[in-house]
Enzyme design. Structure first.
Site, PDB file in Angstrom:
ATOM      1  N   THR A  35       0.843  -1.200   0.000  1.00  0.00           N
ATOM      2  CA  THR A  35       0.000   0.000   0.000  1.00  0.00           C
ATOM      3  C   THR A  35       0.874   1.244   0.000  1.00  0.00           C
ATOM      4  O   THR A  35       1.942   1.263   0.606  1.00  0.00           O
ATOM      5  CB  THR A  35      -0.915  -0.021   1.241  1.00  0.00           C
ATOM      6  OG1 THR A  35      -1.789  -1.151   1.135  1.00  0.00           O
ATOM      7  CG2 THR A  35      -1.751   1.252   1.360  1.00  0.00           C
ATOM      8  N   SER A  37       2.098   5.039  -2.381  1.00  0.00           N
ATOM      9  CA  SER A  37       2.323   5.511  -3.752  1.00  0.00           C
ATOM     10  C   SER A  37       3.339   4.657  -4.497  1.00  0.00           C
ATOM     11  O   SER A  37       3.205   4.449  -5.707  1.00  0.00           O
ATOM     12  CB  SER A  37       2.769   6.973  -3.727  1.00  0.00           C
ATOM     13  OG  SER A  37       3.936   7.121  -2.940  1.00  0.00           O
ATOM     14  N   ASP A  90       6.246  -4.217  -0.964  1.00  0.00           N
ATOM     15  CA  ASP A  90       5.579  -3.121  -0.261  1.00  0.00           C
ATOM     16  C   ASP A  90       6.527  -1.929  -0.185  1.00  0.00           C
ATOM     17  O   ASP A  90       7.728  -2.050  -0.471  1.00  0.00           O
ATOM     18  CB  ASP A  90       5.174  -3.585   1.153  1.00  0.00           C
ATOM     19  CG  ASP A  90       3.985  -2.813   1.704  1.00  0.00           C
ATOM     20  OD1 ASP A  90       3.690  -1.717   1.196  1.00  0.00           O
ATOM     21  OD2 ASP A  90       3.357  -3.309   2.669  1.00  0.00           O
ATOM     22  N   ALA A  92       7.775   1.591   2.338  1.00  0.00           N
ATOM     23  CA  ALA A  92       8.064   1.814   3.758  1.00  0.00           C
ATOM     24  C   ALA A  92       8.189   3.314   3.986  1.00  0.00           C
ATOM     25  O   ALA A  92       8.439   4.082   3.051  1.00  0.00           O
ATOM     26  CB  ALA A  92       9.353   1.106   4.165  1.00  0.00           C
ATOM     27  N   GLU A 113      -0.640  -5.026   6.288  1.00  0.00           N
ATOM     28  CA  GLU A 113       0.725  -5.152   5.740  1.00  0.00           C
ATOM     29  C   GLU A 113       1.534  -6.162   6.555  1.00  0.00           C
ATOM     30  O   GLU A 113       2.281  -6.967   5.995  1.00  0.00           O
ATOM     31  CB  GLU A 113       1.425  -3.790   5.745  1.00  0.00           C
ATOM     32  CG  GLU A 113       0.871  -2.843   4.695  1.00  0.00           C
ATOM     33  CD  GLU A 113       1.434  -1.444   4.772  1.00  0.00           C
ATOM     34  OE1 GLU A 113       1.325  -0.734   3.764  1.00  0.00           O
ATOM     35  OE2 GLU A 113       1.972  -1.050   5.813  1.00  0.00           O
TER      36      GLU A 113
HETATM   37  C1  A5P Z   1       1.269   2.070   4.164  1.00  0.00           C
HETATM   38  O1  A5P Z   1       0.569   1.861   5.331  1.00  0.00           O
HETATM   39  C2  A5P Z   1       2.708   2.336   4.455  1.00  0.00           C
HETATM   40  O2  A5P Z   1       3.333   1.369   5.209  1.00  0.00           O
HETATM   41  C3  A5P Z   1       3.416   2.557   3.132  1.00  0.00           C
HETATM   42  O3  A5P Z   1       4.063   1.398   2.716  1.00  0.00           O
HETATM   43  C4  A5P Z   1       4.316   3.672   3.292  1.00  0.00           C
HETATM   44  O4  A5P Z   1       3.585   4.756   3.808  1.00  0.00           O
HETATM   45  C5  A5P Z   1       5.032   4.065   2.014  1.00  0.00           C
HETATM   46  O5  A5P Z   1       4.237   4.819   1.178  1.00  0.00           O
HETATM   47  P1  A5P Z   1       4.838   5.616  -0.056  1.00  0.00           P
HETATM   48  O6  A5P Z   1       5.335   4.594  -1.032  1.00  0.00           O
HETATM   49  O7  A5P Z   1       3.675   6.393  -0.586  1.00  0.00           O
HETATM   50  O8  A5P Z   1       5.919   6.507   0.446  1.00  0.00           O
END
Ligand code: A5P
Length: 244
Positions: A35, A37, A90, A92, A113
């Site tokens: 999850t 961007s 994923d 982070a 996640e």
């Molecule tokens: C989601 O809950 C987060 O763990 C995302 O993996 C994290 O915020 C990274 O998001 P971006 O890729 O948008 O920076």
């Protein structure tokens, strides 16, 4: 094209990381989809590969990622049919250099996640270079998912640990609600004076806490994108690549 003359270097870096991460998906795999961007770019790329004939099944870490994957024709499954996943990709919020410990959850999806990552043989994290930190918690607060009932008393106990919790709210001032219908408390890890391991243990022992955004020792690999290529970090060694 260099970082300086690229219109949006951060976006280009995310895309490089996402494309490489998506290239690690192999025919026949059961895949966890993250999850955020960067994960959205991964899903886009995996969708493209599925359209070109890649055969996989997937489980997403949020309703948003699930909808994106479905719209791209990625075959989705669930843990009743697929209890184990081969690979999860994923994003982070922070990646600690050396340990590859993570802070996750600023997209609000940390619980799913962590469930999806725990069910996977490998967790591949795709980030841009801004996510690398020397010490966890130095840039981002630590999201902690809590049960709405009695959240104030849960927060009080977290305050006693020194976490200085703040309820995450939407623009309208109402509490942010996760896919699991919980609240999020943003906690200050450095202020607690605890190591990530101590903090994880303290949070797990706090009644009312559902899960926290510390992902310790879970990442198998981290791919860091840049305009010019990618770098791959592993827990015990670092290697560089300049894939275009
Ligand atoms: C989601 O809950 C987060 O763990 C995302 O993996 C994290 O915020 C990274 O998001 P971006 O890729 O948008 O920076």
């Amino acid at each position: 094209m260099t970082t300086l003359d690229h219109p949006d270097p951060a976006e280009a870096a995310k895309r490089k990381a996402a494309e490489w991460a998506a290239s690690q998906v192999e025919d026949g795999m059961a895949v966890g989809l993250g999850t955020g961007s960067t994960s959205a770019l991964v899903i886009e790329e995996v969708g493209r590969r599925v359209s070109a004939g890649l055969r996989i099944t997937a489980i997403a870490t949020s309703e948003a990622s699930h909808s994106e994957a479905v719209s791209l024709g990625i075959p989705m499954t669930d843990f009743a049919h697929q209890p184990h996943l081969d690979l999860t990709i994923d994003g982070a919020d922070e990646v600690e250099e050396g340990t590859l410990h993570l802070i996750k959850g600023h997209g609000g999806a940390l619980l799913r996640e962590k469930i999806v990552a725990t069910a996977s043989s490998k967790l591949l994290i795709a980030v841009d270079p801004r996510k690398l930190v020397k010490t966890l918690g130095s840039v981002f607060l630590l999201p902690v998912e809590v049960v709405p009932f009695g959240w104030e008393t849960t927060a009080a106990r977290l305050r006693d640990h020194g976490f200085a919790p703040e309820l995450r709210v939407n623009d309208d001032g109402r509490p942010y609600i996760t896919d699991g219908q919980h609240y999020i408390l943003h906690c200050d890890l450095p202020k607690s004076g605890l190591t990530p391991e101590q903090a994880a243990a303290a949070l797990k022992q706090t009644v009312g806490v559902v899960e926290h955004g510390l992902f310790l020792g879970m990442a198998s690999r981290v791919v860091i994108g840049s305009v010019d290529g990618i770098q791959i970090l592993e827990a015990t060694r670092t290697s560089s690549s300049s894939l275009k």
